[in-house]
Structure formats: structure tokens, C-alpha cells
Design an enzyme around this catalytic site. Sequence first.
Site, PDB file in Angstrom:
ATOM      1  N   TYR A   1     -12.140   1.436   1.580  1.00 30.26           N
ATOM      2  CA  TYR A   1     -11.612   2.298   2.646  1.00 30.26           C
ATOM      3  C   TYR A   1     -12.792   2.957   3.338  1.00 30.26           C
ATOM      4  O   TYR A   1     -13.614   3.619   2.672  1.00 30.26           O
ATOM      5  CB  TYR A   1     -10.663   3.343   2.053  1.00 30.26           C
ATOM      6  CG  TYR A   1      -9.846   4.111   3.084  1.00 30.26           C
ATOM      7  CD1 TYR A   1      -9.556   3.575   4.341  1.00 30.26           C
ATOM      8  CD2 TYR A   1      -9.342   5.380   2.800  1.00 30.26           C
ATOM      9  CE1 TYR A   1      -8.795   4.277   5.270  1.00 30.26           C
ATOM     10  CE2 TYR A   1      -8.575   6.087   3.728  1.00 30.26           C
ATOM     11  CZ  TYR A   1      -8.316   5.534   4.964  1.00 30.26           C
ATOM     12  OH  TYR A   1      -7.562   6.230   5.885  1.00 30.26           O
TER      13      TYR A   1
ATOM     14  N   ASP B   1       2.171   2.981   3.218  1.00 32.41           N
ATOM     15  CA  ASP B   1       1.285   4.125   2.979  1.00 32.41           C
ATOM     16  C   ASP B   1       2.059   5.383   2.581  1.00 32.41           C
ATOM     17  O   ASP B   1       1.516   6.483   2.589  1.00 32.41           O
ATOM     18  CB  ASP B   1       0.368   4.425   4.179  1.00 32.41           C
ATOM     19  CG  ASP B   1      -0.742   5.420   3.797  1.00 32.41           C
ATOM     20  OD1 ASP B   1      -1.248   5.315   2.668  1.00 32.41           O
ATOM     21  OD2 ASP B   1      -1.055   6.314   4.606  1.00 32.41           O
TER      22      ASP B   1
ATOM     23  N   HIS C   1       0.849  -1.202   0.000  1.00 31.76           N
ATOM     24  CA  HIS C   1       0.000   0.000   0.000  1.00 31.76           C
ATOM     25  C   HIS C   1       0.878   1.242   0.000  1.00 31.76           C
ATOM     26  O   HIS C   1       1.469   1.620   1.011  1.00 31.76           O
ATOM     27  CB  HIS C   1      -0.941   0.034   1.214  1.00 31.76           C
ATOM     28  CG  HIS C   1      -1.911   1.184   1.153  1.00 31.76           C
ATOM     29  ND1 HIS C   1      -3.199   1.062   0.677  1.00 31.76           N
ATOM     30  CD2 HIS C   1      -1.770   2.482   1.490  1.00 31.76           C
ATOM     31  CE1 HIS C   1      -3.819   2.227   0.734  1.00 31.76           C
ATOM     32  NE2 HIS C   1      -2.967   3.112   1.224  1.00 31.76           N
TER      33      HIS C   1
ATOM     34  N   ARG D   1     -10.466   0.627  -6.217  1.00 31.97           N
ATOM     35  CA  ARG D   1     -10.649   1.097  -4.842  1.00 31.97           C
ATOM     36  C   ARG D   1     -11.975   1.834  -4.724  1.00 31.97           C
ATOM     37  O   ARG D   1     -12.260   2.737  -5.516  1.00 31.97           O
ATOM     38  CB  ARG D   1      -9.510   2.048  -4.497  1.00 31.97           C
ATOM     39  CG  ARG D   1      -9.425   2.396  -3.022  1.00 31.97           C
ATOM     40  CD  ARG D   1      -8.285   3.363  -2.801  1.00 31.97           C
ATOM     41  NE  ARG D   1      -7.862   3.383  -1.422  1.00 31.97           N
ATOM     42  CZ  ARG D   1      -7.211   4.391  -0.858  1.00 31.97           C
ATOM     43  NH1 ARG D   1      -6.892   5.455  -1.573  1.00 31.97           N
ATOM     44  NH2 ARG D   1      -6.864   4.349   0.411  1.00 31.97           N
TER      45      ARG D   1
ATOM     46  N   TYR E   1      -7.685  17.458  -1.253  1.00 34.40           N
ATOM     47  CA  TYR E   1      -6.421  17.999  -0.745  1.00 34.40           C
ATOM     48  C   TYR E   1      -5.442  18.102  -1.906  1.00 34.40           C
ATOM     49  O   TYR E   1      -5.605  17.424  -2.929  1.00 34.40           O
ATOM     50  CB  TYR E   1      -5.829  17.091   0.353  1.00 34.40           C
ATOM     51  CG  TYR E   1      -5.465  15.687  -0.107  1.00 34.40           C
ATOM     52  CD1 TYR E   1      -4.222  15.417  -0.669  1.00 34.40           C
ATOM     53  CD2 TYR E   1      -6.371  14.637   0.015  1.00 34.40           C
ATOM     54  CE1 TYR E   1      -3.890  14.135  -1.109  1.00 34.40           C
ATOM     55  CE2 TYR E   1      -6.055  13.357  -0.417  1.00 34.40           C
ATOM     56  CZ  TYR E   1      -4.817  13.109  -0.979  1.00 34.40           C
ATOM     57  OH  TYR E   1      -4.505  11.841  -1.418  1.00 34.40           O
TER      58      TYR E   1
HETATM   59  O1  LIG Z   1      -6.509   8.611   5.439  1.00 33.83           O
HETATM   60  C1  LIG Z   1      -6.172   9.243   4.413  1.00 33.83           C
HETATM   61  O2  LIG Z   1      -6.189  10.486   4.346  1.00 33.83           O
HETATM   62  C2  LIG Z   1      -5.782   8.494   3.213  1.00 33.83           C
HETATM   63  C3  LIG Z   1      -5.950   9.086   1.971  1.00 33.83           C
HETATM   64  C4  LIG Z   1      -5.705   8.351   0.852  1.00 33.83           C
HETATM   65  C5  LIG Z   1      -5.979   8.885  -0.483  1.00 33.83           C
HETATM   66  O3  LIG Z   1      -6.162  10.108  -0.597  1.00 33.83           O
HETATM   67  O4  LIG Z   1      -6.025   8.090  -1.412  1.00 33.83           O
HETATM   68  O5  LIG Z   1      -5.244   7.071   0.926  1.00 33.83           O
HETATM   69  C6  LIG Z   1      -5.016   6.472   2.129  1.00 33.83           C
HETATM   70  O6  LIG Z   1      -4.609   5.293   2.124  1.00 33.83           O
HETATM   71  C7  LIG Z   1      -5.290   7.193   3.301  1.00 33.83           C
END
Ligand SMILES: O=C(O)c1cc(C(=O)O)oc(=O)c1
Length: 310
Positions: free
Chosen positions: A163, A263, A37, A130, A55
Site C-alpha cells: 500500500y 474496503d 479487501h 501487507r 487512528y
Molecule cells: O487509506 C486508508 O486510510 C486505509 C487504511 C487501512 C488500514 O488502516 O489498514 O487500510 C486501507 O485499505 C486503507
Amino acid sequence: MSRTTSGDFQKTSGWLDWFDGPAKPRFQLPAGAVDAHCHVFGPGAEFPYAPERKYTPCDASKAQLFALRDHLGFARNVIVQATCHGADNRAMLDACVASGGKARGVATVRRSVTDAELLAMHAAGVRGVRFNFVKRLVDFTPKDELMEIAGRIAQLGWHVVIYFEAVDLPELWDFFTALPTTVVVDHMGRPDVSKPVDGPEFELFLRFMREHSNVWSKVSCPERLSVTGPKALEGEQAAYRDVVPFAQRVVQAFPDRVLWGTDWPHPNLKDHMPDDGLLVDFIPHIAPTAELQHKLLVANPMRLYWPEEQ
Ligand SMILES: O=C(O)c1cc(C(=O)O)oc(=O)c1
């Protein structure tokens, strides 16, 4: 050193840049370990950030990702489409192709994606899509659209990465359990680690995995989930202790369905930016034996992302 965002972009105010000069991990990763990841961001001048993003990060290029991979001792990466690129997968695909077979990808697609586009992504190394339910990151996508996408990508042998926040699992349960593919949960479904590991909230997550053998979990992101630390900085060898019981529980209960990733470049951290070398040193705390480590870092990600090599 402050990192920049190229092109016509300005970093979100308060943005924390990824950590420069990570330590060499003390933990020796097993041969063939996969960072399952991680992301690339832009660079914005080459791969613009999506208009619908929530963001704007600092750039984090494929070359920088590959340098980190080699420094930490990973053999391969799984590059997950970051939400700041929306459903424009070009940066992720470019990184997968440039990796020379050392990276596979997870894409974000809309219902309008064509079969030819899906096949081209497959050729570039994509093996999953995803679906994101974290409200601060994405706008809502109707579940019927997601289910239609899941049905189409199932035919390619891909899986779905989800997620979400722990509090939203009850509402999402029926949708998740109806998905026709392997389902990989990002970051253990974001448990609130200030609650007990054997309390009802985390038990629901464990039940989700126990009752559905197609569900896998990434036991990643202690730096996001930790409340009391200590942080993976300045040589800390026992970082994020409050997360350990949660991740360890998942690894021990489902050793054949767990993945781990850095990450990197750690979008949206507010408090601190971890040293990725010390993050790797977190692994033996959650997977204490060589056998568990091999499953977590090699056997499981290889089965999911490089099954042709099995
Ligand atoms: O918790 C987060 O802000 C975050 C954001 C992203 C993304 O913007 O894809 O990916 C991640 O794995 C975690």
C-alpha cells in the site's frame, strides 16, 4: 446511529462510522464472488487496538462483516490486517477461523515472527503479508526487514500486499520489483484521479504492471480516490465517475491480475461514508462484460487465495 468503540478506547475525533443498512445491489454478483479487501476492527474490548496505531476506529466485528457479505451477495472475504491493529493479528485470525473456510487473511508481521507463528497463521487461512508505505498510517519499517520477511513467506507460497501513494512509486520501484513473490497493489497505488489517465504518473503504474507479470492490483476504493464524485449514496448509480477510466484501464489491460474489494469498514474516510450496496453497483462500470466480472470477482481471487479449489 453512532457506533461505539468498546474497551478503553475513544474513536478518533471526526471518525465516520460505517454505513448502516446498505442497499441491495442492483448488480448481481457472479456465483462465488470474493470481497478481496475488507477489514475487521476489534471489537476493542476483545481485541485491543495496537499502541502504535495512528487512528482509533469504531468497532467492526466479524459477525457484522459476515452479515454484510451475505447481504451484498458475496460468497467469501479476504480480510486484510488493518493498521490500527499493528502486527497483532488476533482479530483478523479469529475472523478467518470463525468464517468456516469462507475467509482468507493477509497479516502484518515483524521480523521477530517465528516460523511456528507463520505456520499457525497459514492454518488459520493467511495467504499474504501487507507492507504499508502510507506515512499517515504506519511508522517506517526498514526495507531489509521487509525483504527478509518476504523471503520467508515466499516459502509458504504467500504473496505480498503493498500500500503506497502514487507519488512514492519511483522511490519504491527497486524494492517492489525485487520482491520474490506475487505482489498485490492496494487501491491501484492511489492515483491522483484529477490528473490525466494517460499522463506520466498513471503510466508509471501501468508500466509497473506491464513489465512485472507478478504484480496484481486491487481496483478498489473509488470512494477514497474520487475527487468530483458523485458519492455512492441515496441510490446513485453512477458514483465516482472520475475513477472509472483509471480502474477500467487496469481491468482491461490486466484482466487476469485484478481483484476487487469493498474496503469495509472504510477506515479514515473524511468526507462521506459510502453505501456498500451502491459500491457493488460500481463494478460493472469498471468491468463491463460478464467475462471480465468473473475474472475480477471469482477466478482471480480464487487462484490467489483458494488455489487448492482450482
Ligand atoms: O487509506 C486508508 O486510510 C486505509 C487504511 C487501512 C488500514 O488502516 O489498514 O487500510 C486501507 O485499505 C486503507
